[in-house]
Design an enzyme around this catalytic site. Structure first.
Site, PDB file in Angstrom:
ATOM      1  N   GLU A 108     -73.023  29.787  53.041  1.00  0.00           N
ATOM      2  CA  GLU A 108     -71.999  29.473  54.037  1.00  0.00           C
ATOM      3  C   GLU A 108     -70.835  30.443  53.911  1.00  0.00           C
ATOM      4  O   GLU A 108     -70.335  30.654  52.788  1.00  0.00           O
ATOM      5  CB  GLU A 108     -71.526  28.024  53.877  1.00  0.00           C
ATOM      6  CG  GLU A 108     -72.631  27.021  54.185  1.00  0.00           C
ATOM      7  CD  GLU A 108     -72.158  25.574  54.201  1.00  0.00           C
ATOM      8  OE1 GLU A 108     -70.938  25.328  54.174  1.00  0.00           O
ATOM      9  OE2 GLU A 108     -73.017  24.680  54.256  1.00  0.00           O
ATOM     10  N   ASP A 131     -83.515   6.571  47.185  1.00  0.00           N
ATOM     11  CA  ASP A 131     -82.240   6.731  46.491  1.00  0.00           C
ATOM     12  C   ASP A 131     -82.448   6.951  45.000  1.00  0.00           C
ATOM     13  O   ASP A 131     -83.466   6.537  44.438  1.00  0.00           O
ATOM     14  CB  ASP A 131     -81.377   5.485  46.725  1.00  0.00           C
ATOM     15  CG  ASP A 131     -79.932   5.691  46.325  1.00  0.00           C
ATOM     16  OD1 ASP A 131     -79.417   6.808  46.529  1.00  0.00           O
ATOM     17  OD2 ASP A 131     -79.311   4.749  45.810  1.00  0.00           O
ATOM     18  N   ARG A 133     -76.160  18.893  51.660  1.00  0.00           N
ATOM     19  CA  ARG A 133     -75.907  20.244  51.172  1.00  0.00           C
ATOM     20  C   ARG A 133     -77.127  21.099  51.448  1.00  0.00           C
ATOM     21  O   ARG A 133     -78.271  20.641  51.381  1.00  0.00           O
ATOM     22  CB  ARG A 133     -75.597  20.255  49.659  1.00  0.00           C
ATOM     23  CG  ARG A 133     -74.206  19.732  49.307  1.00  0.00           C
ATOM     24  CD  ARG A 133     -73.103  20.644  49.846  1.00  0.00           C
ATOM     25  NE  ARG A 133     -71.765  20.225  49.441  1.00  0.00           N
ATOM     26  CZ  ARG A 133     -70.966  19.444  50.144  1.00  0.00           C
ATOM     27  NH1 ARG A 133     -71.421  18.933  51.306  1.00  0.00           N
ATOM     28  NH2 ARG A 133     -69.751  19.153  49.732  1.00  0.00           N
ATOM     29  N   ALA A 187     -69.459  18.070  60.035  1.00  0.00           N
ATOM     30  CA  ALA A 187     -69.778  16.640  60.114  1.00  0.00           C
ATOM     31  C   ALA A 187     -68.610  15.773  59.662  1.00  0.00           C
ATOM     32  O   ALA A 187     -68.351  14.715  60.223  1.00  0.00           O
ATOM     33  CB  ALA A 187     -71.019  16.328  59.280  1.00  0.00           C
ATOM     34  N   HIS A 235     -70.823  23.124  59.550  1.00  0.00           N
ATOM     35  CA  HIS A 235     -70.287  22.279  58.466  1.00  0.00           C
ATOM     36  C   HIS A 235     -69.068  21.490  58.952  1.00  0.00           C
ATOM     37  O   HIS A 235     -68.000  21.526  58.341  1.00  0.00           O
ATOM     38  CB  HIS A 235     -69.919  23.145  57.249  1.00  0.00           C
ATOM     39  CG  HIS A 235     -69.890  22.353  55.964  1.00  0.00           C
ATOM     40  ND1 HIS A 235     -70.343  22.858  54.773  1.00  0.00           N
ATOM     41  CD2 HIS A 235     -69.450  21.090  55.690  1.00  0.00           C
ATOM     42  CE1 HIS A 235     -70.174  21.952  53.812  1.00  0.00           C
ATOM     43  NE2 HIS A 235     -69.650  20.864  54.351  1.00  0.00           N
TER      44      HIS A 235
END
Length: 327
Positions: free
Chosen positions: A263, A170, A234, A283, A281
């Protein structure tokens, strides 16, 4: 108010808003046709369309409001300069993060259970032995979650029930998930080393320009042979050319992708001839997510129309553009 969607994708978003904003006009045009409509817009919704200084200067709108989280297509510096506020809808508050996390697990399971092999055999009418092919269980495996923001935290909560070892990487090393045991936690500086332990790598981290191809040749080469790679963040975070080479060599056993380098993506790309589970795309496209995002979006429209600062701002212009008087 006139709310301009810069694209005709995600149509369910507009349906949700029609019911919540009956007194507002919601417009949607493909990116190449938004130009003539910019001047009449009060609010611009970028979706995945680039909203740069040229577009900002063409209009008098005072708010760029994303229907969701991502603002990578917005020139926030230019917006701030010209007094345009920019806002997003945080994923955890809306239910979007939970939906995306569920989808990440779906992709992991489909790869683990050789879904492409099964569907290919069914499509071709091939007879396969009953009880074949043998899949791979998640139990006992190690999952590296890259990014411990809203999606990452929701994913870790759900993964804990599968009895996996969890590694987190992270950009905010102090973040954690209460009540969940993390085997290893590190900053982005330790990304390569952490990837080497993983049977599954799930990309959940926010995209910023400096993270273009965060997962590239060095990172993929450091992964275990036979790793499964999932991206629900992304497309720009993952080097598709390096992924293709790794899939062809077998170093990466399979990839689950919901986001892409462009996209809509060209499904004729050679990547999709490999062991890739590809979804368009979607989700975060669920009833729970859309209801939550729409409610937060509508609240920001109310606040903006009444002169209150919108919630979840990504900038703070010194002299915000005033909303145009209603005729």
């Amino acid at each position: 108010m006139k709310i301009l969607f810069c694209g005709e994708s995600f149509p369910e978003a507009r349906k949700q808003l029609d019911a919540l904003l009956p007194n507002d006009e919601i417009l949607a045009f493909p990116p190449e046709k938004i130009g003539p409509h910019i001047k009449e817009a009060d609010v611009v919704v970028p979706l995945v369309t680039r909203v740069d200084e040229t577009i900002i200067c063409q209009g008098t709108f005072g708010l760029i409001q994303q229907f969701g989280v991502g603002l990578e297509s917005v020139d926030i510096e230019a917006a701030t300069k010209h007094g345009v506020r920019v806002a997003r809808i945080p994923s955890e508050e809306s239910g979007n993060a939970a939906s995306v996390a569920e989808h990440a697990i779906l992709l992991m399971l489909m790869l683990s259970r050789k879904w492409n092999v099964i569907t290919a055999a069914r499509k071709e009418g091939t007879k396969v032995p009953w009880g074949s092919p043998a899949g791979q269980a998640l139990r006992g495996k190690t999952v590296c979650v890259v990014g411990l923001g809203g999606v990452g935290r929701e994913l870790v909560r759900r993964l804990s029930g599968f009895e996996v070892q969890i590694i987190t990487v992270d950009d905010h090393p102090g973040r954690f998930v209460p009540g969940i045991a993390i085997s290893r936690s590190c900053s982005l500086a330790g990304l390569q080393e952490s990837l080497a332990y993983a049977d599954y790598v799930v990309i959940c981290i926010n995209y910023t320009p400096d993270r273009f191809h965060l997962i590239g040749e060095r990172e993929i080469s450091s992964m275990k042979p036979g790793v499964f790679l999932v991206n629900v963040a992304r497309g720009g975070l993952l080097d598709q050319d390096t992924l293709l080479k790794a899939l062809r060599s077998g170093h990466v056993a399979g990839a689950g992708l919901d986001v892409y380098w462009e996209e809509p993506v060209d499904m004729g790309h050679p990547l999709f001839s490999e062991n890739v589970i590809a979804t368009p795309h979607i989700a975060g496209v669920t009833d729970v997510s859309y209801e939550g995002i729409a409610r937060a979006f509508a609240e920001n429209m109310r606040r903006y129309a009444s002169g209150e600062p919108p919630l979840y701002l990504a900038n703070a212009p010194a002299s915000p553009r005033a909303i145009k008087p209603r005729v």
